[in-house]
Each structure stands twice: as structure tokens, then as C-alpha cells.
Motif scaffolding. Structure first.
Motif, mmCIF file in Angstrom:
data_model
loop_
_atom_site.group_PDB
_atom_site.id
_atom_site.type_symbol
_atom_site.label_atom_id
_atom_site.label_comp_id
_atom_site.label_asym_id
_atom_site.label_seq_id
_atom_site.Cartn_x
_atom_site.Cartn_y
_atom_site.Cartn_z
ATOM 1 N N VAL A 17 0.821 -1.211 0.000
ATOM 2 C CA VAL A 17 0.000 0.000 0.000
ATOM 3 C C VAL A 17 0.855 1.261 0.000
ATOM 4 O O VAL A 17 0.340 2.368 0.110
ATOM 5 C CB VAL A 17 -0.941 0.016 1.220
ATOM 6 N N GLY A 18 2.182 1.096 -0.120
ATOM 7 C CA GLY A 18 3.065 2.239 -0.069
ATOM 8 C C GLY A 18 3.735 2.334 1.290
ATOM 9 O O GLY A 18 3.614 1.409 2.097
ATOM 10 N N PRO A 19 4.448 3.412 1.522
ATOM 11 C CA PRO A 19 4.593 4.581 0.658
ATOM 12 C C PRO A 19 5.397 4.261 -0.598
ATOM 13 O O PRO A 19 6.187 3.329 -0.607
ATOM 14 C CB PRO A 19 5.313 5.590 1.544
ATOM 15 N N GLY A 20 5.155 5.078 -1.624
ATOM 16 C CA GLY A 20 5.835 4.839 -2.879
ATOM 17 C C GLY A 20 5.285 5.734 -3.967
ATOM 18 O O GLY A 20 4.779 6.828 -3.693
ATOM 19 N N ALA A 21 5.370 5.253 -5.203
ATOM 20 C CA ALA A 21 4.906 6.019 -6.353
ATOM 21 C C ALA A 21 3.384 6.017 -6.405
ATOM 22 O O ALA A 21 2.757 4.974 -6.265
ATOM 23 C CB ALA A 21 5.475 5.425 -7.633
ATOM 24 N N PHE A 22 2.783 7.172 -6.611
ATOM 25 C CA PHE A 22 1.328 7.279 -6.623
ATOM 26 C C PHE A 22 0.702 6.367 -7.672
ATOM 27 O O PHE A 22 -0.229 5.618 -7.389
ATOM 28 C CB PHE A 22 0.901 8.737 -6.890
ATOM 29 N N THR A 23 1.231 6.421 -8.896
ATOM 30 C CA THR A 23 0.658 5.607 -9.969
ATOM 31 C C THR A 23 0.832 4.127 -9.678
ATOM 32 O O THR A 23 -0.104 3.337 -9.840
ATOM 33 C CB THR A 23 1.325 5.956 -11.314
ATOM 34 N N GLY A 24 2.006 3.742 -9.236
ATOM 35 C CA GLY A 24 2.265 2.342 -8.923
ATOM 36 C C GLY A 24 1.347 1.813 -7.846
ATOM 37 O O GLY A 24 0.811 0.698 -7.960
ATOM 38 N N MET A 25 1.152 2.587 -6.786
ATOM 39 C CA MET A 25 0.251 2.153 -5.714
ATOM 40 C C MET A 25 -1.157 1.905 -6.250
ATOM 41 O O MET A 25 -1.803 0.916 -5.912
ATOM 42 C CB MET A 25 0.217 3.193 -4.594
ATOM 43 N N ARG A 26 -1.620 2.821 -7.076
ATOM 44 C CA ARG A 26 -2.994 2.700 -7.598
ATOM 45 C C ARG A 26 -3.134 1.471 -8.496
ATOM 46 O O ARG A 26 -4.170 0.805 -8.487
ATOM 47 C CB ARG A 26 -3.391 3.973 -8.357
#
Length: 266
Positions: A101-110
């Protein structure tokens, strides 16, 4: 039913009556075999990589990993299919899905979360979240750790890093934070600390004049799906896994049009 056939049925909206019959038959067959723990499909797309794996009776099988800053959405289904095939099971045998669920890249998480939710909804099986920081900490070997604390640092692709401290048993000692490298070092408790994560080189530079000793590890710098599955399985019965929602520690780079510029007088 193979994973590919299952996805085709989802996309074409075919009746699930035959699916139910196949699932019932699969469960009848599998009940004859001793089962130890849940069978979990794990997915990680929250960073600049793509990883999938299957956990069966506590053993990771069919784990795939590839550095991939772009194109995760196009390759994820293929990775899942290959992992299931390598593990020797069909999608109907999966008890739940674990996803970073992250933290990380916004697009990748989605990408990872939306795929996991869709598959979980279609199969009516649980979808659970696992922190990317914890997944990296879990990858530190006992040989490296030797009871020492761990500070995980992941690259945010900005000036800050995502950081969290863990104790000798890989239990969180702090909350996940998005901070500057020097501030991240202050998160670690006093004493020798192992550094893990793809932002470790930045921390080692910042730690050159730190009063405590910080050491690099041989652990992978980004999450591996096998570790995501192991973490999820360890908390399966207690329900302590995270909710499958993104963990945002900083604001998105892209802003809505109405959020830009000065506010208009009403």
C-alpha cells in the motif's frame, strides 16, 4: 480454471455459475490435502519495480521480480499468471490477496491496489495491505541483522525519503515518515543500526559524521512479493494486516486545477 480464462470471463461478463461449480470441485479436491496456512497471491507495484509471488503452506513459490519504472499496468496480469503457473495452482485455489500500500509512487500504488481489489471482489476473497517499508525490513537476513535495529529508507524521487525504524524482531519502532535524510537518521534509536532500502546511499552520505554507527545490508532495496505474502500470512488470523488503501506520506505532484492559484473571493 486458469487465471487467463478467469480474467476473460470477468471481462466478458459471463455467468459465474460454472465458476462456482469449479471452485466447489477445487475445494473438495484440496480438502484432501493437509493445508498449513492460507494460500496468498502477493503483488507489489508501489515503487519502481514489479513483483508477484504465491505463498503455499508457508513456502514462497513462483516469485517474479523486475525493475520497472513504467509499464507495470501492462505487465501485471502476465506476471500474476506466470506466478500461479510456476506455483502449480490455479486462481481458484487462492485464499486471499496481499498488496503493498506504499509509501511509494502514486501511480504504482494505484495499479497494484486497483488490480488486487478487482480480483478480490470477483473471487469474494480478502484483500489485505502490507507496508512497503515493512516488506523491505522483512528482507533483511538474520546474518546481517544479528539483533540490531533497522532503518528502512525508500527513495521518494524528491528531496525527502520515506523512512521507518524497526527493532531486532522487525517490529516498527516509529511511524512511517517522509523526511530529509538527516532527519531520517534521527528516527533510528541510539546504537548500531542497519540501513535498508533503495535510499540507503543517501543515508550513508548523511551518516558520515553521525555519532552512532550505521551499516549497509545485503537486503533487496525494494519490496519483494514473497516477503509481502509472508507478512500477510503471519497476520492472517489476527486481522492485523493494513487496509488495502494507499499510504500517502506526501502530497501528489499533480494538483487539481481548482487547487492551483490564489483563491477567489466569494
Amino acid at each position: 480454471m486458469s487465471f487467463t480464462d478467469y480474467i476473460k470471463k470477468m471481462l466478458t461478463g459471463q455467468s459465474r455459475s460454472s465458476d462456482s461449480a469449479e471452485l466447489s470441485a477445487s475445494q473438495t479436491t484440496s480438502s484432501k490435502t493437509e493445508k498449513s496456512g492460507p494460500t496468498i497471491l502477493a503483488i507489489d507495484t508501489a515503487s519502481t519495480s514489479l513483483s508477484t509471488a504465491v505463498l503455499i503452506n508457508g513456502e514462497v513459490k513462483g516469485e517474479l521480480y523486475e525493475d520497472m519504472e513504467r509499464g507495470q499496468a501492462e505487465h501485471l496480469m502476465s506476471f500474476i499468471s506466470q506466478s500461479l503457473e510456476a506455483a502449480g495452482i490455479e486462481f481458484d485455489a487462492v485464499d486471499g490477496i496481499a498488496v503493498t500500500v506504499g509509501p511509494g509512487a502514486f501511480t504504482g500504488m494505484r495499479i497494484g491496489l486497483s488490480t488486487a481489489r478487482a480480483l478480490g471482489l470477483a473471487r469474494k476473497i480478502p484483500v489485505v495491505g502490507v507496508s512497503s517499508l515493512e516488506a523491505v525490513a522483512y528482507g533483511v537476513s538474520e546474518r546481517d541483522q544479528q539483533g540490531r535495529n533497522i532503518l528502512v529508507a525508500l527513495d521518494s524521487k524528491r528531496n525527502e525519503i520515506f523512512a521507518q525504524a524497526f527493532d531486532g524482531r522487525k517490529r516498527p519502532l516509529s511511524a512511517p515518515e517522509c523526511v530529509a535524510p538527516r532527519q531520517a537518521l534521527m528516527i533510528a534509536p541510539p546504537g548500531d543500526t542497519l540501513l535498508a532500502g533503495d535510499a540507503t546511499p543517501r543515508l550513508l552520505t548523511a551518516a558520515a559524521h553521525a555519532p552512532d554507527a550505521f551499516y549497509d545490508t545485503t537486503a533487496p532495496g525494494l519490496p519483494r512479493a514473497g516477503n509481502v505474502a509472508r507478512i500477510a500470512a503471519s497476520r492472517w488470523d489476527s486481522g492485523e494486516n493494513l487496509a488495502p488503501v494507499p499510504m500517502y506520506l506526501r502530497a501528489p505532484d499533480a494538483k487539481r486545477i481548482e487547487d492551483q492559484g490564489p483563491k477567489k473571493d466569494k
